[in-house]
Design a protein around this motif. Structure first.
Motif, mmCIF file in Angstrom:
data_model
loop_
_atom_site.group_PDB
_atom_site.id
_atom_site.type_symbol
_atom_site.label_atom_id
_atom_site.label_comp_id
_atom_site.label_asym_id
_atom_site.label_seq_id
_atom_site.Cartn_x
_atom_site.Cartn_y
_atom_site.Cartn_z
ATOM 1 N N TYR A 82 0.743 -1.208 0.007
ATOM 2 C CA TYR A 82 0.029 0.200 -0.114
ATOM 3 C C TYR A 82 1.080 1.155 -0.034
ATOM 4 O O TYR A 82 0.584 2.302 -0.910
ATOM 5 C CB TYR A 82 -0.894 0.091 1.299
ATOM 6 N N ARG A 83 1.979 1.367 1.005
ATOM 7 C CA ARG A 83 2.934 2.281 0.711
ATOM 8 C C ARG A 83 3.799 2.417 -0.357
ATOM 9 O O ARG A 83 3.627 3.666 -0.916
ATOM 10 C CB ARG A 83 3.815 2.044 2.080
ATOM 11 N N GLU A 84 3.891 1.471 -0.979
ATOM 12 C CA GLU A 84 4.535 1.681 -2.405
ATOM 13 C C GLU A 84 3.646 2.292 -3.515
ATOM 14 O O GLU A 84 4.082 2.965 -4.301
ATOM 15 C CB GLU A 84 5.005 0.271 -2.804
ATOM 16 N N LEU A 85 2.243 1.705 -3.543
ATOM 17 C CA LEU A 85 1.521 2.331 -4.389
ATOM 18 C C LEU A 85 1.175 3.898 -4.211
ATOM 19 O O LEU A 85 0.971 4.751 -4.991
ATOM 20 C CB LEU A 85 0.151 1.682 -4.360
ATOM 21 N N LEU A 86 0.983 4.048 -2.912
ATOM 22 C CA LEU A 86 0.618 5.215 -2.522
ATOM 23 C C LEU A 86 1.699 6.389 -2.868
ATOM 24 O O LEU A 86 1.762 7.697 -3.377
ATOM 25 C CB LEU A 86 0.402 5.796 -0.972
ATOM 26 N N LEU A 87 3.051 5.961 -2.520
ATOM 27 C CA LEU A 87 4.367 6.492 -2.987
ATOM 28 C C LEU A 87 4.101 6.938 -4.629
ATOM 29 O O LEU A 87 4.520 7.977 -5.063
ATOM 30 C CB LEU A 87 5.451 5.956 -2.578
ATOM 31 N N ALA A 88 3.888 5.850 -5.022
ATOM 32 C CA ALA A 88 3.928 5.847 -6.851
ATOM 33 C C ALA A 88 2.826 6.971 -7.133
ATOM 34 O O ALA A 88 3.284 7.990 -8.243
ATOM 35 C CB ALA A 88 3.589 4.487 -7.417
ATOM 36 N N LYS A 89 1.566 7.079 -6.478
ATOM 37 C CA LYS A 89 0.655 8.021 -6.707
ATOM 38 C C LYS A 89 1.171 9.412 -6.320
ATOM 39 O O LYS A 89 0.844 10.268 -7.375
ATOM 40 C CB LYS A 89 -0.697 7.675 -5.956
ATOM 41 N N ALA A 90 1.669 9.407 -5.219
ATOM 42 C CA ALA A 90 2.192 10.837 -4.914
ATOM 43 C C ALA A 90 3.254 11.489 -5.826
ATOM 44 O O ALA A 90 3.195 12.690 -6.123
ATOM 45 C CB ALA A 90 2.624 10.869 -3.605
ATOM 46 N N GLU A 91 3.963 10.529 -6.239
ATOM 47 C CA GLU A 91 5.233 10.933 -7.106
ATOM 48 C C GLU A 91 4.447 11.431 -8.430
ATOM 49 O O GLU A 91 4.632 12.317 -9.210
ATOM 50 C CB GLU A 91 6.172 9.775 -7.531
ATOM 51 N N ARG A 119 -5.738 13.968 3.153
ATOM 52 C CA ARG A 119 -6.131 14.826 2.066
ATOM 53 C C ARG A 119 -6.955 14.430 1.002
ATOM 54 O O ARG A 119 -7.859 15.150 0.678
ATOM 55 C CB ARG A 119 -5.031 15.569 1.691
ATOM 56 N N GLU A 120 -6.301 13.393 0.204
ATOM 57 C CA GLU A 120 -7.213 12.726 -0.760
ATOM 58 C C GLU A 120 -7.976 11.748 -0.440
ATOM 59 O O GLU A 120 -8.578 11.278 -1.391
ATOM 60 C CB GLU A 120 -5.909 12.310 -1.964
ATOM 61 N N LYS A 121 -8.323 11.404 0.885
ATOM 62 C CA LYS A 121 -9.115 10.496 1.143
ATOM 63 C C LYS A 121 -9.105 9.023 0.682
ATOM 64 O O LYS A 121 -9.501 8.515 -0.108
ATOM 65 C CB LYS A 121 -10.698 10.615 0.980
ATOM 66 N N LEU A 122 -7.610 8.583 0.549
ATOM 67 C CA LEU A 122 -7.359 7.506 0.154
ATOM 68 C C LEU A 122 -7.226 6.178 1.138
ATOM 69 O O LEU A 122 -7.037 6.272 2.014
ATOM 70 C CB LEU A 122 -5.741 7.511 -0.449
#
Length: 122
Positions: A82-91, A119-122
């Motif tokens: 989940y952290r890796e996907l969130l990091l990819a989206k934030a990038e 903030r993005e309600k993810l």
């Protein structure tokens, strides 16, 4: 490097990371290919880093002097997909810059990702 050449098919140059300490350029030959987000137990390195459980965070192929070199970035612990996907989206969304990704400590990045996800309600 030749000390660990057991004749196996795949040659890797491993780069280990545990907190801010990075130990790199450990050559190893394995009979199976490594894949991103897989776990890797390597007790030999635990004497140096005080941990032996790692996961593959990145794989890079380099062409040097007519040979292919495979660099594998290993991080201590276990992967958090989940952290890796969130990091990819934030990038991708421009919330985290290239420099931030490599300069921030893990706990700093985690705080930034938590704020972004709220903030993005993810």
């Amino acid at each position: 490097p030749e000390l660990f050449d057991n004749g196996a098919l795949y040659h890797y140059v491993l780069h280990f990371r545990h907190y801010s300490y990075i130990y790199s350029n450990f050559n190893i030959w394995l009979p199976v290919p490594l894949n991103r987000l897989e776990t890797f137990d390597f007790s030999f390195i635990s004497a140096k880093l005080n941990i032996g459980h790692f996961w593959v965070s990145d794989i890079k192929y380099r062409h040097e002097y007519g040979k292919i070199s495979v660099d594998v970035s290993m991080r201590a612990g276990y992967p958090n997909r989940y952290r890796e996907l969130l990091l990819a989206k934030a990038e991708y969304m421009g919330e985290i810059s290239f420099l931030e990704k490599y300069r921030l400590y893990d706990f700093q990045m985690d705080e930034k990702l938590k704020e972004y996800s709220k903030r993005e309600k993810l």
